[in-house]
Design a protein around this motif. Structure first.
Motif, PDB file in Angstrom:
ATOM      1  N   PHE A 100     -35.260 -53.305 -13.188  1.00  0.00           N
ATOM      2  CA  PHE A 100     -33.714 -53.036 -13.131  1.00  0.00           C
ATOM      3  C   PHE A 100     -33.355 -51.606 -13.524  1.00  0.00           C
ATOM      4  CE2 PHE A 100     -32.670 -57.697 -15.128  1.00  0.00           C
ATOM      5  CZ  PHE A 100     -32.987 -58.194 -13.635  1.00  0.00           C
ATOM      6  N   ARG A 101     -32.455 -51.055 -12.736  1.00  0.00           N
ATOM      7  CA  ARG A 101     -32.259 -49.640 -13.191  1.00  0.00           C
ATOM      8  C   ARG A 101     -30.757 -49.226 -12.908  1.00  0.00           C
ATOM      9  NH1 ARG A 101     -37.732 -46.393  -9.939  1.00  0.00           N
ATOM     10  NH2 ARG A 101     -38.765 -48.375 -10.207  1.00  0.00           N
ATOM     11  N   LEU A 102     -30.421 -48.313 -13.715  1.00  0.00           N
ATOM     12  CA  LEU A 102     -29.060 -47.846 -13.532  1.00  0.00           C
ATOM     13  C   LEU A 102     -29.045 -46.377 -13.787  1.00  0.00           C
ATOM     14  CD1 LEU A 102     -25.830 -48.168 -12.917  1.00  0.00           C
ATOM     15  CD2 LEU A 102     -25.660 -48.423 -15.569  1.00  0.00           C
ATOM     16  N   PHE A 103     -28.980 -45.656 -12.599  1.00  0.00           N
ATOM     17  CA  PHE A 103     -28.892 -44.128 -12.315  1.00  0.00           C
ATOM     18  C   PHE A 103     -27.669 -43.371 -12.346  1.00  0.00           C
ATOM     19  CE2 PHE A 103     -33.926 -43.860 -11.508  1.00  0.00           C
ATOM     20  CZ  PHE A 103     -34.022 -44.598 -12.516  1.00  0.00           C
ATOM     21  N   PHE A 104     -27.284 -42.409 -13.030  1.00  0.00           N
ATOM     22  CA  PHE A 104     -26.255 -41.465 -12.582  1.00  0.00           C
ATOM     23  C   PHE A 104     -26.851 -40.288 -12.553  1.00  0.00           C
ATOM     24  CE2 PHE A 104     -24.434 -44.922 -14.856  1.00  0.00           C
ATOM     25  CZ  PHE A 104     -23.489 -45.386 -14.014  1.00  0.00           C
ATOM     26  N   SER A 105     -27.652 -39.723 -11.696  1.00  0.00           N
ATOM     27  CA  SER A 105     -28.775 -38.847 -11.582  1.00  0.00           C
ATOM     28  C   SER A 105     -28.741 -37.918 -10.267  1.00  0.00           C
ATOM     29  CB  SER A 105     -30.054 -39.503 -11.726  1.00  0.00           C
ATOM     30  OG  SER A 105     -31.014 -38.806 -11.987  1.00  0.00           O
ATOM     31  N   SER A 106     -29.898 -36.909 -10.385  1.00  0.00           N
ATOM     32  CA  SER A 106     -30.017 -36.273  -9.369  1.00  0.00           C
ATOM     33  C   SER A 106     -31.642 -36.018  -9.317  1.00  0.00           C
ATOM     34  CB  SER A 106     -29.295 -34.767  -9.565  1.00  0.00           C
ATOM     35  OG  SER A 106     -29.884 -34.367 -10.849  1.00  0.00           O
ATOM     36  N   GLN A 107     -32.104 -35.596  -8.148  1.00  0.00           N
ATOM     37  CA  GLN A 107     -33.673 -35.348  -7.918  1.00  0.00           C
ATOM     38  C   GLN A 107     -33.782 -34.429  -6.756  1.00  0.00           C
ATOM     39  OE1 GLN A 107     -36.363 -38.678  -6.222  1.00  0.00           O
ATOM     40  NE2 GLN A 107     -35.894 -39.062  -8.152  1.00  0.00           N
ATOM     41  N   PRO A 108     -34.819 -33.532  -6.915  1.00  0.00           N
ATOM     42  CA  PRO A 108     -35.104 -32.678  -5.533  1.00  0.00           C
ATOM     43  C   PRO A 108     -35.747 -33.910  -4.697  1.00  0.00           C
ATOM     44  CG  PRO A 108     -36.463 -32.480  -7.614  1.00  0.00           C
ATOM     45  CD  PRO A 108     -35.629 -33.290  -8.033  1.00  0.00           C
TER      46      PRO A 108
END
Length: 402
Positions: A100-108
């Protein structure tokens, strides 16, 4: 890669727990870990992690269930929660795999396929008449939200073999490509944007939802920190549009792990092997759902590289590790350990005519292990990995990497 520096304080871990001799059914073996990390790409990251082990049945007939919970936040407003676990019910009748994952993110992101860098997307690529770029060394930042619900249940066939079904949902939303500027002269697009438009995906949001058939063989003596045994896993996933996927597709995951003891006097002196292959067998997957390094269930592949550094239509990964004790403290001979590891990644790209195994990306490293809970075999792991072209990173985690 920008160097990752991680620090942790483990004052909450007591030696009384380390010294426990009794294994109890239903007792939670918890190892909390405050985390502070700094990364030039993401700013300062802070939060916490906790490794949880528990016997859900008689310890003589039931394997230990192992889970990892994390919650982190960064100065660049990246908020991430994860819960990943491998669980066994009473007498190992059921094996449950959770991600289970919940991301409010960014990634190259770095384009598709392993191999030498190609051109950076330009105005001609927006017409999609040329092949998309393979990975460029700089990366293209992508902002996104992610909701992941992966749950698999496998029923015991015999003492070591299981089979079952699963449901897998990945919802990528609020996707932003800061690099993209179609009004510039010449217009600028990213690999993610070009791939999405070329294959009919909305560049701002997409969903993959599917069912899986799964088979596994598992003889490991401990999931979190294996001393002996082997593990094999095969999963075929069907992602139809009627379950919510933007486009129908199928995927095949094949995985194998083996643990070979090197000493009759020390179980901790062993060789560990891990390999997996992730294939897109039909249809199209959206860009961020393509096979990618570091996106396995526990997010442990590719030490030395950032998550998603290599991505492609198909991927193969292999890793070998020598684990050994460091009996430097006479009163606690099992407290410390070390590892030496090496891994290799290859990914294909249809758009760049790059085949699997055409280009290989290697990495290697060393690490220190600190045994936090002997009964649960919970290790604090500190590793440094080196890769080509200046890639390198320091890692801090709980439990062995595989």
């Amino acid at each position: 890669m920008k160097k990752l520096i991680a620090l942790a304080m483990c004052s909450s871990i007591s030696l009384a727990v380390f010294g426990q001799n009794e294994i109890e059914q239903g007792k939670l073996y918890i190892s909390p870990l405050p985390i502070i990390a700094a990364n030039p790409a993401f700013g300062v990251i802070y939060g916490g992690a906790a490794s949880v082990g528990v016997y859900m049945g008689d310890p003589t007939t039931t394997s230990m269930s192992s889970g990892l919970i994390t919650a982190t936040y960064s100065t660049k407003q990246q908020l991430m929660f994860t819960f990943k676990a491998n669980s066994y019910t009473h007498d190992n009748e059921w094996m449950l795999m959770t991600d289970f994952r919940l991301f409010f993110s960014s990634q190259p992101t770095y384009g598709l396929g392993t191999g030498p860098s190609s051109h950076i997307l330009s105005d001609s690529d927006i017409e999609f008449d040329e092949a998309l770029s393979t990975n460029n060394g700089q990366g293209e930042m992508l902002n996104f939200n992610l909701v992941r619900i992966h749950q698999t249940g496998l029923r015991k066939i015999n003492e070591t073999m299981y089979a079952g079904v699963g449901y897998h949902l990945d919802v990528f939303g609020s996707i932003e490509d800061p690099l993209v500027d179609l009004n510039a002269m010449p217009p600028v697009a990213s690999n993610h944007y070009a791939y999405s438009v070329k294959y009919g995906f909305d560049p701002t949001a997409y969903t993959v939802s599917g069912l899986s058939l799964n088979w596994t063989l598992d003889t490991r003596d401990n999931v979190a920190n294996t001393y002996n045994g082997r593990y094999a896993f095969a999963s075929f996933r069907y992602n139809p549009e009627f379950l919510g996927s933007d486009q129908s597709s199928t995927q095949l995951w094949l995985e194998y792990r083996d643990f070979v003891g090197l000493s009759s006097t020390s179980e901790r002196n062993l060789l560990a092997f891990w390999s997996f292959a992730n294939f897109t067998t039909s249809g199209r997957l959206p860009y961020m759902a393509l096979p990618a390094l570091g996106w396995d269930q526990m997010g442990r592949s590719g030490r030395a590289f950032p998550q998603g550094r290599f991505r492609g239509n198909n991927m193969f990964y292999a890793e070998a590790e020598w684990r050994f004790p460091l009996p430097l403290i006479a009163s606690k001979p099992d407290l410390l350990g070390g590892v030496v590891f090496a891994n290799v990644t290859t990914a294909s790209s249809e758009d760049n005519n790059i085949n699997l195994f055409q280009y290989m990306e290697p990495a290697a490293g060393i690490g220190l292990r600190i045994m936090l809970q002997k009964r649960a075999r919970t290790n604090l792991t500190l590793d440094y990995g080196w890769g080509p072209n200046g890639a390198g990173a320091f890692y801090l985690n709980l439990n062995e990497y595989f």
